[in-house]
Structure formats: structure tokens, C-alpha cells
Design a protein around this motif. Structure first.
Motif, PDB file in Angstrom:
ATOM      1  N   LEU A  44      -0.426  -5.200  -7.717  1.00 53.70           N
ATOM      2  CA  LEU A  44      -1.464  -5.670  -6.804  1.00 53.70           C
ATOM      3  C   LEU A  44      -1.215  -4.997  -5.466  1.00 53.70           C
ATOM      4  CD1 LEU A  44      -3.734  -7.588  -5.857  1.00 53.70           C
ATOM      5  CD2 LEU A  44      -1.941  -9.272  -5.388  1.00 53.70           C
ATOM      6  N   VAL A  45      -2.213  -4.272  -4.964  1.00 47.28           N
ATOM      7  CA  VAL A  45      -2.097  -3.538  -3.709  1.00 47.28           C
ATOM      8  C   VAL A  45      -3.009  -4.214  -2.685  1.00 47.28           C
ATOM      9  CG1 VAL A  45      -2.349  -1.300  -2.585  1.00 47.28           C
ATOM     10  CG2 VAL A  45      -1.669  -1.413  -5.000  1.00 47.28           C
ATOM     11  N   ILE A  46      -2.426  -4.621  -1.549  1.00 52.95           N
ATOM     12  CA  ILE A  46      -3.175  -5.320  -0.504  1.00 52.95           C
ATOM     13  C   ILE A  46      -3.199  -4.473   0.757  1.00 52.95           C
ATOM     14  CG2 ILE A  46      -3.343  -7.413   0.894  1.00 52.95           C
ATOM     15  CD1 ILE A  46      -1.674  -8.817  -1.269  1.00 52.95           C
ATOM     16  N   THR A  47      -4.402  -4.203   1.257  1.00 47.01           N
ATOM     17  CA  THR A  47      -4.592  -3.481   2.509  1.00 47.01           C
ATOM     18  C   THR A  47      -5.172  -4.453   3.522  1.00 47.01           C
ATOM     19  OG1 THR A  47      -5.024  -1.451   1.279  1.00 47.01           O
ATOM     20  CG2 THR A  47      -5.665  -1.482   3.598  1.00 47.01           C
ATOM     21  N   ARG A  48      -4.509  -4.571   4.691  1.00 46.12           N
ATOM     22  CA  ARG A  48      -4.941  -5.501   5.740  1.00 46.12           C
ATOM     23  C   ARG A  48      -5.171  -4.740   7.041  1.00 46.12           C
ATOM     24  NH1 ARG A  48      -0.336  -9.548   6.193  1.00 46.12           N
ATOM     25  NH2 ARG A  48      -1.748 -10.465   7.705  1.00 46.12           N
ATOM     26  N   VAL A  49      -5.888  -5.369   7.962  1.00 47.27           N
ATOM     27  CA  VAL A  49      -6.168  -4.784   9.267  1.00 47.27           C
ATOM     28  C   VAL A  49      -4.862  -4.632  10.047  1.00 47.27           C
ATOM     29  CG1 VAL A  49      -7.364  -5.119  11.469  1.00 47.27           C
ATOM     30  CG2 VAL A  49      -8.477  -5.803   9.332  1.00 47.27           C
ATOM     31  N   ASN A  50      -4.592  -3.419  10.514  1.00 46.87           N
ATOM     32  CA  ASN A  50      -3.429  -3.110  11.355  1.00 46.87           C
ATOM     33  C   ASN A  50      -2.099  -3.561  10.767  1.00 46.87           C
ATOM     34  OD1 ASN A  50      -5.089  -1.955  13.339  1.00 46.87           O
ATOM     35  ND2 ASN A  50      -5.474  -3.964  14.239  1.00 46.87           N
ATOM     36  N   GLU A  51      -1.971  -3.525   9.454  1.00 48.13           N
ATOM     37  CA  GLU A  51      -0.733  -3.891   8.768  1.00 48.13           C
ATOM     38  C   GLU A  51      -0.412  -2.819   7.728  1.00 48.13           C
ATOM     39  OE1 GLU A  51       1.216  -6.526   9.390  1.00 48.13           O
ATOM     40  OE2 GLU A  51      -0.123  -7.380  10.896  1.00 48.13           O
ATOM     41  N   PRO A  52       0.850  -2.689   7.356  1.00 50.20           N
ATOM     42  CA  PRO A  52       1.181  -1.741   6.290  1.00 50.20           C
ATOM     43  C   PRO A  52       0.628  -2.218   4.944  1.00 50.20           C
ATOM     44  CG  PRO A  52       3.147  -2.910   7.030  1.00 50.20           C
ATOM     45  CD  PRO A  52       2.030  -3.320   7.927  1.00 50.20           C
ATOM     46  N   VAL A  53       0.378  -1.276   4.064  1.00 49.46           N
ATOM     47  CA  VAL A  53      -0.078  -1.611   2.713  1.00 49.46           C
ATOM     48  C   VAL A  53       1.086  -2.253   1.962  1.00 49.46           C
ATOM     49  CG1 VAL A  53      -0.903  -0.654   0.533  1.00 49.46           C
ATOM     50  CG2 VAL A  53      -1.771   0.250   2.696  1.00 49.46           C
ATOM     51  N   VAL A  54       0.801  -3.353   1.264  1.00 46.77           N
ATOM     52  CA  VAL A  54       1.829  -4.095   0.541  1.00 46.77           C
ATOM     53  C   VAL A  54       1.497  -4.065  -0.946  1.00 46.77           C
ATOM     54  CG1 VAL A  54       2.944  -6.337   0.268  1.00 46.77           C
ATOM     55  CG2 VAL A  54       2.183  -5.599   2.515  1.00 46.77           C
ATOM     56  N   THR A  55       2.516  -3.881  -1.783  1.00 45.18           N
ATOM     57  CA  THR A  55       2.333  -3.842  -3.230  1.00 45.18           C
ATOM     58  C   THR A  55       3.244  -4.874  -3.888  1.00 45.18           C
ATOM     59  OG1 THR A  55       1.824  -1.484  -3.126  1.00 45.18           O
ATOM     60  CG2 THR A  55       2.418  -2.373  -5.274  1.00 45.18           C
ATOM     61  N   TYR A  56       2.674  -5.666  -4.788  1.00 47.80           N
ATOM     62  CA  TYR A  56       3.422  -6.640  -5.581  1.00 47.80           C
ATOM     63  C   TYR A  56       3.273  -6.270  -7.048  1.00 47.80           C
ATOM     64  CZ  TYR A  56       3.272  -9.555  -1.392  1.00 47.80           C
ATOM     65  OH  TYR A  56       3.402 -10.037  -0.122  1.00 47.80           O
ATOM     66  N   VAL A  57       4.345  -6.322  -7.803  1.00 45.62           N
ATOM     67  CA  VAL A  57       4.294  -6.050  -9.239  1.00 45.62           C
ATOM     68  C   VAL A  57       4.168  -7.380  -9.973  1.00 45.62           C
ATOM     69  CG1 VAL A  57       5.530  -5.120 -11.225  1.00 45.62           C
ATOM     70  CG2 VAL A  57       5.633  -3.942  -9.017  1.00 45.62           C
ATOM     71  N   VAL A  58       3.171  -7.460 -10.866  1.00 46.73           N
ATOM     72  CA  VAL A  58       2.956  -8.650 -11.689  1.00 46.73           C
ATOM     73  C   VAL A  58       3.472  -8.321 -13.095  1.00 46.73           C
ATOM     74  CG1 VAL A  58       1.278 -10.314 -12.538  1.00 46.73           C
ATOM     75  CG2 VAL A  58       0.898  -9.193 -10.330  1.00 46.73           C
ATOM     76  N   PRO A  59       4.570  -8.967 -13.512  1.00 41.64           N
ATOM     77  CA  PRO A  59       5.140  -8.672 -14.829  1.00 41.64           C
ATOM     78  C   PRO A  59       4.201  -9.058 -15.977  1.00 41.64           C
ATOM     79  CG  PRO A  59       6.693  -9.872 -13.455  1.00 41.64           C
ATOM     80  CD  PRO A  59       5.366  -9.921 -12.772  1.00 41.64           C
ATOM     81  N   VAL A  60       4.551  -8.608 -17.161  1.00 38.62           N
ATOM     82  CA  VAL A  60       3.788  -8.901 -18.376  1.00 38.62           C
ATOM     83  C   VAL A  60       3.764 -10.412 -18.623  1.00 38.62           C
ATOM     84  CG1 VAL A  60       3.755  -8.548 -20.869  1.00 38.62           C
ATOM     85  CG2 VAL A  60       4.413  -6.679 -19.351  1.00 38.62           C
ATOM     86  N   ASN A  61       2.605 -10.915 -19.052  1.00 39.64           N
ATOM     87  CA  ASN A  61       2.407 -12.332 -19.395  1.00 39.64           C
ATOM     88  C   ASN A  61       2.787 -13.280 -18.262  1.00 39.64           C
ATOM     89  OD1 ASN A  61       1.375 -11.858 -21.996  1.00 39.64           O
ATOM     90  ND2 ASN A  61       3.445 -11.570 -22.767  1.00 39.64           N
ATOM     91  N   SER A  62       2.385 -12.948 -17.052  1.00 43.73           N
ATOM     92  CA  SER A  62       2.629 -13.811 -15.910  1.00 43.73           C
ATOM     93  C   SER A  62       1.460 -13.695 -14.937  1.00 43.73           C
ATOM     94  CB  SER A  62       3.950 -13.465 -15.229  1.00 43.73           C
ATOM     95  OG  SER A  62       3.886 -12.180 -14.678  1.00 43.73           O
ATOM     96  N   SER A  63       1.527 -14.502 -13.872  1.00 36.96           N
ATOM     97  CA  SER A  63       0.468 -14.459 -12.869  1.00 36.96           C
ATOM     98  C   SER A  63       1.088 -14.501 -11.476  1.00 36.96           C
ATOM     99  CB  SER A  63      -0.502 -15.621 -13.056  1.00 36.96           C
ATOM    100  OG  SER A  63       0.150 -16.845 -12.818  1.00 36.96           O
ATOM    101  N   LEU A  64       0.272 -14.137 -10.493  1.00 35.78           N
ATOM    102  CA  LEU A  64       0.698 -14.123  -9.097  1.00 35.78           C
ATOM    103  C   LEU A  64      -0.481 -14.551  -8.241  1.00 35.78           C
ATOM    104  CD1 LEU A  64       2.777 -13.244  -6.871  1.00 35.78           C
ATOM    105  CD2 LEU A  64       1.632 -11.025  -6.921  1.00 35.78           C
ATOM    106  N   THR A  65      -0.236 -15.474  -7.306  1.00 41.92           N
ATOM    107  CA  THR A  65      -1.251 -15.890  -6.341  1.00 41.92           C
ATOM    108  C   THR A  65      -0.717 -15.614  -4.950  1.00 41.92           C
ATOM    109  OG1 THR A  65      -2.078 -17.616  -7.815  1.00 41.92           O
ATOM    110  CG2 THR A  65      -2.634 -17.815  -5.479  1.00 41.92           C
ATOM    111  N   ILE A  66      -1.504 -14.897  -4.154  1.00 41.47           N
ATOM    112  CA  ILE A  66      -1.116 -14.503  -2.794  1.00 41.47           C
ATOM    113  C   ILE A  66      -2.266 -14.814  -1.849  1.00 41.47           C
ATOM    114  CG2 ILE A  66      -0.612 -12.525  -1.290  1.00 41.47           C
ATOM    115  CD1 ILE A  66       1.692 -12.921  -3.009  1.00 41.47           C
ATOM    116  N   GLY A  67      -1.965 -15.400  -0.698  1.00 41.63           N
ATOM    117  CA  GLY A  67      -2.946 -15.592   0.355  1.00 41.63           C
ATOM    118  C   GLY A  67      -2.610 -14.680   1.519  1.00 41.63           C
ATOM    119  N   ALA A  68      -3.623 -14.103   2.142  1.00 37.91           N
ATOM    120  CA  ALA A  68      -3.391 -13.175   3.252  1.00 37.91           C
ATOM    121  C   ALA A  68      -4.563 -13.238   4.230  1.00 37.91           C
ATOM    122  CB  ALA A  68      -3.228 -11.760   2.724  1.00 37.91           C
ATOM    123  N   GLY A  69      -4.281 -12.919   5.461  1.00 41.61           N
ATOM    124  CA  GLY A  69      -5.313 -12.878   6.484  1.00 41.61           C
ATOM    125  C   GLY A  69      -5.735 -11.446   6.775  1.00 41.61           C
ATOM    126  N   HIS A  70      -6.953 -11.277   7.249  1.00 47.06           N
ATOM    127  CA  HIS A  70      -7.508  -9.980   7.644  1.00 47.06           C
ATOM    128  C   HIS A  70      -7.463  -8.946   6.519  1.00 47.06           C
ATOM    129  CE1 HIS A  70      -7.652 -11.600  11.656  1.00 47.06           C
ATOM    130  NE2 HIS A  70      -6.354 -11.880  11.586  1.00 47.06           N
TER     131      HIS A  70
END
Length: 95
Positions: A44-70
Motif C-alpha cells: 500500500l503506497v500513500i502519498t500525502r501533501v508535503n510528506e514523504p511517500v510511505v509504503t506498507y506491505v500487507v502480507p498474504v491472507n491478512s488485512s491492514l487499516t490505516i488512517g491519514a490526513g491530507h
């Protein structure tokens, strides 16, 4: 007030990325849930205003929930090891 957007299904070949949510008019507050049902991890690649790009790896047979601003873009990237498939859903709001 939050708006829950419809579930989207993804099926990405190895090494392919795709944007699933974009707000290029200044960003928004958002939450994303990624369910990985495929045989390989997905990023999962997240691009935000004036922030570095962040990447999270979601393993097989799992889930990830992320909240972010901007948030400008939420994208998924299948690694070079193999294809990725599952679901992705967003909730957007001014919180």
C-alpha cells in the motif's frame, strides 16, 4: 461526517501498481482498508501533501487499516514475486 466508498476488487500482475483513490485538489482525511487474499504480499503506497511517500506491505491472507490526513493518493503495488488480489475500501471525511 464520514463517507464510506464502495469496495473495490484488485487483481494486479507481478510488478504492476495502480492508484485506487486520488484527491489531487489539496488532499483529504481518509482511512483505507486493504485485504490481501492473493498468494503474494501487496504494498500500500500513500502519498500525502508535503510528506514523504510511505509504503506498507500487507502480507498474504491478512488485512491492514490505516488512517491519514491530507491524502493525495492511495495506490497498490504487487511485488515482483507474483500477482496480488483482494479488496480495498476507503472512508473519507473532514475529521
Amino acid at each position: 461526517m464520514a463517507i464510506l466508498l464502495p469496495i473495490q476488487y484488485y487483481n494486479l500482475p507481478a510488478g504492476v501498481g495502480k492508484s485506487y483513490y486520488e484527491n489531487l485538489a489539496g488532499g483529504t482525511n481518509a482511512t483505507v482498508t486493504v485485504n490481501n487474499n492473493g498468494p503474494f504480499p501487496v504494498s500500500l503506497v500513500i502519498t500525502r501533501v508535503n510528506e514523504p511517500v510511505v509504503t506498507y506491505v500487507v502480507p498474504v491472507n491478512s488485512s491492514l487499516t490505516i488512517g491519514a490526513g491530507h491524502v493525495l493518493v492511495f495506490a497498490l503495488l504487487a511485488n515482483n514475486g507474483g500477482p496480488a488480489s483482494g479488496t480495498i475500501q476507503f472512508a473519507v471525511a473532514d475529521f
